[in-house]
Design a protein around this motif. Sequence first.
Motif, PDB file in Angstrom:
ATOM      1  N   THR A 193     -18.689 -41.905   0.780  1.00  0.00           N
ATOM      2  CA  THR A 193     -19.564 -40.814   1.241  1.00  0.00           C
ATOM      3  C   THR A 193     -19.935 -40.934   2.713  1.00  0.00           C
ATOM      4  O   THR A 193     -20.301 -39.930   3.329  1.00  0.00           O
ATOM      5  CB  THR A 193     -20.849 -40.756   0.390  1.00  0.00           C
ATOM      6  N   GLU A 198     -15.619 -34.651   2.246  1.00  0.00           N
ATOM      7  CA  GLU A 198     -15.431 -34.073   0.922  1.00  0.00           C
ATOM      8  C   GLU A 198     -14.992 -35.169  -0.027  1.00  0.00           C
ATOM      9  O   GLU A 198     -14.202 -36.041   0.348  1.00  0.00           O
ATOM     10  CB  GLU A 198     -14.378 -32.970   0.989  1.00  0.00           C
ATOM     11  N   MET A 211     -16.621 -31.901  -4.158  1.00  0.00           N
ATOM     12  CA  MET A 211     -17.905 -31.507  -3.593  1.00  0.00           C
ATOM     13  C   MET A 211     -18.107 -32.157  -2.230  1.00  0.00           C
ATOM     14  O   MET A 211     -17.399 -33.118  -1.876  1.00  0.00           O
ATOM     15  CB  MET A 211     -19.044 -31.932  -4.524  1.00  0.00           C
ATOM     16  N   GLN A 215     -23.587 -34.301  -0.874  1.00  0.00           N
ATOM     17  CA  GLN A 215     -24.152 -33.893  -2.167  1.00  0.00           C
ATOM     18  C   GLN A 215     -24.023 -35.004  -3.198  1.00  0.00           C
ATOM     19  O   GLN A 215     -24.973 -35.310  -3.924  1.00  0.00           O
ATOM     20  CB  GLN A 215     -23.447 -32.633  -2.664  1.00  0.00           C
ATOM     21  N   LEU A 216     -22.844 -35.640  -3.258  1.00  0.00           N
ATOM     22  CA  LEU A 216     -22.656 -36.726  -4.220  1.00  0.00           C
ATOM     23  C   LEU A 216     -23.538 -37.916  -3.871  1.00  0.00           C
ATOM     24  O   LEU A 216     -24.088 -38.588  -4.764  1.00  0.00           O
ATOM     25  CB  LEU A 216     -21.194 -37.149  -4.258  1.00  0.00           C
ATOM     26  N   GLU A 218     -26.423 -37.957  -2.710  1.00  0.00           N
ATOM     27  CA  GLU A 218     -27.835 -37.711  -3.021  1.00  0.00           C
ATOM     28  C   GLU A 218     -28.084 -37.461  -4.506  1.00  0.00           C
ATOM     29  O   GLU A 218     -29.226 -37.509  -4.950  1.00  0.00           O
ATOM     30  CB  GLU A 218     -28.333 -36.504  -2.215  1.00  0.00           C
ATOM     31  N   ASP A 219     -27.037 -37.185  -5.268  1.00  0.00           N
ATOM     32  CA  ASP A 219     -27.208 -36.767  -6.658  1.00  0.00           C
ATOM     33  C   ASP A 219     -26.907 -37.935  -7.605  1.00  0.00           C
ATOM     34  O   ASP A 219     -25.770 -38.180  -7.983  1.00  0.00           O
ATOM     35  CB  ASP A 219     -26.278 -35.597  -6.963  1.00  0.00           C
TER      36      ASP A 219
END
Length: 234
Positions: A193, A198, A211, A215-216, A218-219
């Motif tokens: 990340t 991406e 994604m 986003q990954l 943080e999720d």
Amino acid sequence: MMLAIRDLHVRFGQAHILQGVSLSVGATPVAIVGRNGMGKTTLCQAVMGLVRASEGEISLDGASLAGQPPFRIARRGIALVPQGRRTFPSLTVDEHLRLVATRGARWTIDRVYATFPRLAERRRNGGTELSGGEQQMLAISRALLMNPKLVIMDEPSEGLAPVIVDHLIEVLRGLAADGMGLLLVEQNLRVATQVAEEVAIMVTGRIATTMPAAQLAEDTELQRRYLGVAAGGH
């Protein structure tokens, strides 16, 4: 778009390893993450022509790579940094680099030594005399000296100390900023990340979802669902 993979299938006997993988790599780095045994290394090998796809298409800059042997794919501009480094125990660092160095190219042995000063210090040492981190630097350098359009790296941070991983992240970011295409296969979510923009998540031979890397990162629910990891870990 630099590398395009469309509906790729790879079978080993009765085992259906890759099941319709589609993925594109352009001007920005892309990472593939997933648990062990999901088909990530097989995908790298299929792109390089090391294993044969039963269906699907792989192209570089719009030209098909189907049926091409690995050395021709390398000449077309793709370099692979394989999992496990695969250095030659009988060759010194300098001999490894001179095997692939080309005069007048952007990446030279001097530039490699400037990027990885530790290799310059160890230039007379053989492959078996290097630490894991030094061997990884050597494997990456060997790929860069081919002056490729795109580098595929299979688990480059595997087994490395945290301080070396930090240096690796800086190097990979620099390559991307210099215009080199990057396809990064990683289990270390932090590396994936922080380098890629991406991220594609591979599950049982398929790309389950793609994604933005941020986003990954943080999720945590997505991380647990697909990877079984917490942020920053393997």
